[in-house]
Design an enzyme around this catalytic site. Structure first.
Site, PDB file in Angstrom:
ATOM      1  CE  LYS A 201     -11.996  -5.544 -18.079  1.00 16.77           C
ATOM      2  NZ  LYS A 201     -11.525  -5.193 -19.439  1.00 16.77           N
ATOM      3  CG  LEU A 203     -13.175  -4.998 -10.832  1.00 15.15           C
ATOM      4  CD1 LEU A 203     -13.785  -5.689  -9.610  1.00 15.15           C
ATOM      5  CD2 LEU A 203     -13.746  -5.587 -12.109  1.00 15.15           C
ATOM      6  NE  ARG A 291      -4.920  -4.511   9.771  1.00 20.00           N
ATOM      7  CZ  ARG A 291      -4.783  -4.433   8.449  1.00 20.00           C
ATOM      8  NH1 ARG A 291      -3.914  -5.210   7.818  1.00 20.00           N
ATOM      9  NH2 ARG A 291      -5.527  -3.592   7.743  1.00 20.00           N
TER      10      ARG A 291
HETATM   11  C1  MV4 Z   1      -8.302  -2.832  -7.507  1.00 15.36           C
HETATM   12  C2  MV4 Z   1      -9.143  -1.788  -7.950  1.00 15.36           C
HETATM   13  C3  MV4 Z   1      -9.831  -1.992  -9.141  1.00 15.36           C
HETATM   14  N1  MV4 Z   1      -9.666  -3.144  -9.831  1.00 15.36           N
HETATM   15  N2  MV4 Z   1      -8.185  -3.959  -8.227  1.00 15.36           N
HETATM   16  C4  MV4 Z   1      -6.483  -0.440  -3.791  1.00 15.36           C
HETATM   17  C5  MV4 Z   1      -5.655  -0.901  -2.649  1.00 15.36           C
HETATM   18  C6  MV4 Z   1      -5.564  -2.361  -2.754  1.00 15.36           C
HETATM   19  N3  MV4 Z   1      -5.982  -2.931  -1.511  1.00 15.36           N
HETATM   20  C7  MV4 Z   1      -6.433  -2.769  -3.889  1.00 15.36           C
HETATM   21  N4  MV4 Z   1      -6.944  -1.577  -4.481  1.00 15.36           N
HETATM   22  C8  MV4 Z   1      -7.697  -1.606  -5.607  1.00 15.36           C
HETATM   23  N5  MV4 Z   1      -7.621  -2.729  -6.355  1.00 15.36           N
HETATM   24  C9  MV4 Z   1      -8.849  -4.109  -9.373  1.00 15.36           C
HETATM   25  N6  MV4 Z   1      -8.704  -5.223 -10.063  1.00 15.36           N
HETATM   26  C10 MV4 Z   1      -9.259  -0.644  -7.177  1.00 15.36           C
HETATM   27  C11 MV4 Z   1      -8.529  -0.539  -6.000  1.00 15.36           C
HETATM   28  C12 MV4 Z   1      -8.726   0.660  -5.237  1.00 15.36           C
HETATM   29  C13 MV4 Z   1      -9.364   0.619  -3.996  1.00 15.36           C
HETATM   30  C14 MV4 Z   1      -9.786  -0.557  -3.416  1.00 15.36           C
HETATM   31  C15 MV4 Z   1     -10.399  -0.581  -2.183  1.00 15.36           C
HETATM   32  C16 MV4 Z   1     -10.623   0.612  -1.508  1.00 15.36           C
HETATM   33  C17 MV4 Z   1     -10.229   1.788  -2.055  1.00 15.36           C
HETATM   34  C18 MV4 Z   1      -9.594   1.823  -3.295  1.00 15.36           C
HETATM   35  C19 MV4 Z   1      -9.195   3.030  -3.845  1.00 15.36           C
HETATM   36  C20 MV4 Z   1      -8.572   3.066  -5.054  1.00 15.36           C
HETATM   37  C21 MV4 Z   1      -8.331   1.876  -5.751  1.00 15.36           C
END
Ligand code: MV4
Length: 450
Positions: A201, A203, A291
Site C-alpha cells: 500500500k 503511504l 550498519r
Molecule cells: C514507501 C513509501 C510510501 N509507501 N513505501 C523510499 C526509499 C525506500 N527506502 C522506501 N521508500 C519509500 N517507501 C510505501 N509503502 C515512500 C517511500 C519514500 C521515502 C521513504 C523514506 C524517506 C524518503 C522517501 C522519499 C520518497 C519515497
C-alpha cells in the site's frame, strides 16, 4: 580486545572510527586510494597503506587489497564505516575466512536484511508492524493487478534488492499498474541483477522515522529511540533529528521495545537501524540497515553514548557497556549534512578548500575530514562534514544550529550551508511540521542560491 584495527573507509567516518579506537587504546590502520594520499584519515591513523587507484571499485571496494592490508599491518579486525563494503555479506564471509573480525553483524544477518522481501518476512514474524502488502514476491502482472484491486490504489511496487529509491514505482490507479510493475522489475534487474518485486500500500504523506538498535550477538539488545530523517532530497537525507518531534514517550517505548526484542531474538550483533514510515500515529516497517548510519551522532548526543566504541566492544566479544535502563534521553539533537555541492541544483563541487573554520562552543560537534589547503577529490561522495548540535530542547537546538552555522567558514568550494540558513527561517521546520515530501516541495519555490 583488539590491538589494531583497519578502517575500510575514508572521510569523516574514518576519523570517527579512529577517534573511538584511540580512546580505547587500539592502534589504527588507514587505507587510501592514490587520490587520498593527503586525506585527513591517512594523517590521523597510526599507519596507512595505499590500496589502489582513485576509482572506488579498485580501492575502497577491493576486497583482496583490504585483506592484504590487514596481513601486511597485522590488523585483527576491520571497521567498514558506512557505504562501501559495510553491507556486503560476501566481504564479511571473506574477512572471517581469513581469521579476521568484521566489526558489524554476521554475513547472514546482512544477507537477510539486504533482500527486502526476506527482511520484511523476518520482521513480520518477529512482531514488527509492516506496511500492508503482498505476501512475499509477486511474479506476474496478473498477480500484481489482483493485489492492487484487493488492497486498493495507490500501491507501490518495490524491487526486493532495491535501495536509494531505485527499483521503486508508484501505481496511482489500476491503469498505471502494468507500466509500474514492468519498470520496477527492469530497474531491479539492471541495477541489482534481481527482478523480483513486491507490492505495498502506498503511504502518501508519512514521516521517515528510524529506530536505532544495538545487539550483543548473544540474545541481548537495546534500542536508542528514534531519529526523524524526513527532510531528504532524492533519497539523500539532509537534516536529521532525535528525538522525533512528533513521537510521544509511549510510542517510543512501544516501538523501541518491539525493535529491541526483534533483534535480540535473532542474536543480532552491533548497530542496526530499523526504518519505518510513520503516518497517523502508526509505524510501518520498510527496511533494516545493518550498519552504523551517517546520522548516528544525533543519537549519541541525546543518549551520551559512543556507538562506535560499542561496536568494537561487541565485535571483540565484550558485553555492551549499558543496559536499556541506563538509556535515558537528554534534550534534543540535530544534524545537518554539509555537501560540496552548488545550489540551487546540488551539482557536485569538488576543489581546493582555501579557508576552513569549524564552529565550536557548548553543544556543538563537527565531524569532518576537511582542512584548509585540502583538495576534495572528484571521485567520491560529496559529503564534507556533519554539523551536529545538542540542546536542552528542540528550540535550543535550532538556535544553536543557527549560531553554529554562522561560525562555519568553508571557502574555495560551494557547499550546502546556505540551504540550512534558509530552512531555519521556515515555520514548518521550526515547528517540526514536515514529511518525506516536504523538502522537495519547498525547494520548488525556495531555491537558495549558493
Ligand atoms: C514507501 C513509501 C510510501 N509507501 N513505501 C523510499 C526509499 C525506500 N527506502 C522506501 N521508500 C519509500 N517507501 C510505501 N509503502 C515512500 C517511500 C519514500 C521515502 C521513504 C523514506 C524517506 C524518503 C522517501 C522519499 C520518497 C519515497
Amino acid at each position: 580486545m583488539f590491538d589494531k584495527i583497519l578502517i575500510a573507509n575514508r572521510g569523516e567516518i574514518a576519523l570517527r572510527v579512529i577517534r573511538a579506537a584511540r580512546e580505547m587504546g587500539i592502534a589504527t590502520v588507514a587505507v587510501h586510494s592514490t587520490a587520498d594520499s593527503d586525506a585527513m584519515h591517512v594523517r590521523m591513523a597510526d599507519e596507512s597503506i595505499c590500496i589502489g587507484p582513485p576509482s572506488s571499485p579498485q580501492s575502497y571496494l577491493s576486497i583482496p587489497a583490504l585483506i592484504a592490508a590487514c596481513e601486511v599491518t597485522g590488523a585483527q579486525a576491520i571497521h567498514p564505516g558506512y557505504g562501501f563494503l559495510s553491507e556486503n555479506a560476501k566481504f564479511v564471509q571473506i574477512v572471517q575466512d581469513h581469521d579476521l573480525t568484521f566489526i558489524g553483524p554476521t554475513a547472514e544477518h546482512i544477507r537477510v536484511m539486504g533482500d527486502k522481501i526476506t527482511a520484511k518476512d523476518t520482521m513480520k514474524a518477529l512482531g514488527v508492524p509492516c506496511v500492508p502488502g503482498s505476501e512475499g514476491g509477486v511474479a506476474t502482472l496478473a498477480e500484481a493487478q489482483k493485489i492492487g484491486a484487493e488492497m486498493g490504489y495507490p500501491v507501490i511496487i518495490k524491487a526486493t534488492a532495491g535501495g536509494g529509491g531505485k527499483g521503486m514505482k508508484v501505481a496511482e490507479t489500476a491503469a498505471d499498474m502494468e507500466k509500474a510493475f514492468q519498470t520496477a522489475r527492469a530497474e531491479g534487474k539492471s541495477n541489482f541483477g534481481n527482478d523480483e518485486v513486491y507490492i505495498e500500500k502506498y503511504l502518501t504523506t508519512p514521516r521517515h522515522i528510524e529506530i536505532q538498535v544495538f545487539g550483543d550477538g548473544k540474545g541481548g539488545a537495546v534500542h536508542l529511540g528514534e531519529r526523524d530523517c524526513s527532510l531528504q532530497r532524492r533519497h539523500q537525507k539532509v537534516f536529521e533529528e532525535a528525538p522525533g518531534p512528533t513521537i510521544t514517550p509511549e510510542q517510543r517505548a512501544h516501538i523501541g521495545k518491539t525493535c529491541a526484542d526483534a533483534v535480540a531474538n535473532i542474536n543480532y550483533a552491533g548497530a542496526g537501524t530499523i526504518e519505518f514510515l510513520f503516518e497517523n500515529g502508526e509505524f510501518f516497517f520498510i527496511e533494516m540497515n545493518t550498519r552504523l548510519q551517517v546520522e548516528h551522532p544525533v543519537t549519541e548526543a541525546i543518549f551520551n553514548v559512543d556507538l562506535v566504541r560499542e561496536q568494537i566492544r561487541v565485535a571483540a566479544g565484550l558485553p555492551m557497556s549499558f543496559t536499556q535502563d541506563d538509556l535515558t534521553i537528554d534534550g534534543h539533537a540535530i544534524e545537518v549534512r554539509l555537501n560540496a555541492e552548488k545550489l540551487p541544483n546540488f551539482s557536485p563541487c569538488p576543489g581546493k578548500i582555501t579557508q576552513f573554520h569549524v564552529p565550536g562552543g557548548l553543544g556543538v560537534r563537527m565531524d569532518s575530514a576537511l582542512y584548509a589547503g585540502y583538495s576534495i577529490p572528484p571521485h567520491y561522495d560529496s559529503l564534507i562534514g556533519k554539523l551536529i548540535v545538542h540542546g536542552r530542547d528542540r528550540p535550543e537546538a535550532l538556535a544553536r544550529l543557527e549560531r553554529a552555522l554562522g561560525e562555519l567558514i568553508i571557502e574555495g568550494v560551494d557547499s550546502t550551508t546556505p540551504l540550512f540558513h534558509a530552512l531555519l527561517q521556515d515555520p514548518d521546520v521550526l515547528s517540526g511540521n514536515y514529511n518525506i515530501h516536504w523538502l522537495e516541495h519547498w525547494l520548488e519555490s525556495n531555491l537558495p542560491e549558493g
